[in-house]
Design an enzyme around this catalytic site. Sequence first.
Site, PDB file in Angstrom:
ATOM      1  N   HIS A 220      -9.999   1.909   1.013  1.00 23.56           N
ATOM      2  CA  HIS A 220      -9.843   0.718   1.861  1.00 23.56           C
ATOM      3  C   HIS A 220     -10.857   0.697   3.007  1.00 23.56           C
ATOM      4  O   HIS A 220     -10.532   0.333   4.139  1.00 23.56           O
ATOM      5  CB  HIS A 220      -8.419   0.668   2.417  1.00 23.56           C
ATOM      6  CG  HIS A 220      -7.929  -0.706   2.743  1.00 23.56           C
ATOM      7  ND1 HIS A 220      -8.294  -1.388   3.883  1.00 23.56           N
ATOM      8  CD2 HIS A 220      -7.089  -1.534   2.071  1.00 23.56           C
ATOM      9  CE1 HIS A 220      -7.682  -2.561   3.911  1.00 23.56           C
ATOM     10  NE2 HIS A 220      -6.950  -2.679   2.818  1.00 23.56           N
TER      11      HIS A 220
ATOM     12  N   HIS B 145       0.810  -1.230   0.000  1.00 24.35           N
ATOM     13  CA  HIS B 145       0.000   0.000   0.000  1.00 24.35           C
ATOM     14  C   HIS B 145       0.842   1.279   0.000  1.00 24.35           C
ATOM     15  O   HIS B 145       0.520   2.268   0.666  1.00 24.35           O
ATOM     16  CB  HIS B 145      -0.962  -0.003   1.180  1.00 24.35           C
ATOM     17  CG  HIS B 145      -2.072  -1.005   1.076  1.00 24.35           C
ATOM     18  ND1 HIS B 145      -2.536  -1.490  -0.128  1.00 24.35           N
ATOM     19  CD2 HIS B 145      -2.816  -1.636   2.047  1.00 24.35           C
ATOM     20  CE1 HIS B 145      -3.522  -2.349   0.090  1.00 24.35           C
ATOM     21  NE2 HIS B 145      -3.706  -2.463   1.387  1.00 24.35           N
TER      22      HIS B 145
ATOM     23  N   GLU C 295     -11.778  -3.554  -2.699  1.00 26.10           N
ATOM     24  CA  GLU C 295     -10.718  -2.670  -3.163  1.00 26.10           C
ATOM     25  C   GLU C 295     -10.661  -2.707  -4.692  1.00 26.10           C
ATOM     26  O   GLU C 295      -9.857  -3.413  -5.281  1.00 26.10           O
ATOM     27  CB  GLU C 295      -9.384  -3.072  -2.541  1.00 26.10           C
ATOM     28  CG  GLU C 295      -9.393  -3.057  -1.018  1.00 26.10           C
ATOM     29  CD  GLU C 295      -8.206  -3.786  -0.415  1.00 26.10           C
ATOM     30  OE1 GLU C 295      -7.065  -3.416  -0.728  1.00 26.10           O
ATOM     31  OE2 GLU C 295      -8.426  -4.742   0.368  1.00 26.10           O
TER      32      GLU C 295
END
Length: 342
Positions: free
Chosen positions: A174, A101, A306
């Site tokens: 998220h 991420h 996502e």
Amino acid sequence: MKISSKQVTDKWTEFTLVNDKQMSVSLLNYGGIITEIMVPDRDGNRENVVLGFKNITDYQANPAFFGALIGPVAGRIEKASFQLDGKTYPLEKNDGENHLHSGSNGFHQVLWDAVPFQTNEAVGVKLRHQTDPKNGFPGHVDVTVTYCLTNDNQLTLDYHATTDQTTPIALTNHSYFNLNGSAKQEVTNHYVTFNSNAFLELDEKLIPTGKTIEVDNSTFDFRTGRFLKDGTTTASLQHQVANDGYDHYFLFDGNGHVQITEETSGRTLDVRTTQPGMVMYTSNTLEGGMELAEGQSGSYMGVCFETQGSPASLHHNHISSILLKPDKIYQEKTVFSFGIQA
């Protein structure tokens, strides 16, 4: 419809969007984090349907990425590096030997420039940020993400990015959804439907191997719908490597459309996206003991959808590329629509 704001720290502002049906969405200029989504159940009871911290300052670290904008590249990058035009780009190793991420310089820890707006049809906030190569990715990238709430109980996230140098871009949100409301129980009772014929195989480090697996005759087949508990209670290798659940990238077959229903509350969530696929994560490894607005954190207390391109394409050429070139525009949209089961 209305929009309000309040200062929650010296630098952070929380915006709350409210429509005429009393659905509301709250978000921070820090990390673009959605802190709360309030929607009614079939009896009209308004409850929060996303996981978030009780104490606002806990979002400073936010190890679970609750509600955050993820970028420049969402997901795991194998061995924390990639090659582009003959050059190797090393990245922060923040997930074992891998990169997750976008690391400590990711968009989830950025203070975004925020401009609220209101029209006759919607209220929203436009967030903007300009990157530089210090995050490990090449180029200077100008990113705008617009949150917009309508009277149809639709929350739209519009993503826009340009770059001065070829660079990978894979943006997503998220949020951990729990349609039970107020996180009263696990999301294993959520019934999910979407059209995907295949997903990316994971190794024991949750890195895509590059192999696609057909969903036929498996608990990964959501084409006619199934409960999430099917993936948390089935002893198959791919569920085991994902810590007894789902944490996989599904490739959409045709338009990206995900339908979620929760029978007890009657709430529904309809997700439509221009993205080629999504990681569906059933919070299998969500750390316990964090103090949330609705209680304690724990496994299976939320499910993330996502919607994004896959960073596995940086190592496997047959997967759709996430590279953005200077003469192109990154333009993607995901719409979350909330309703009540008929």
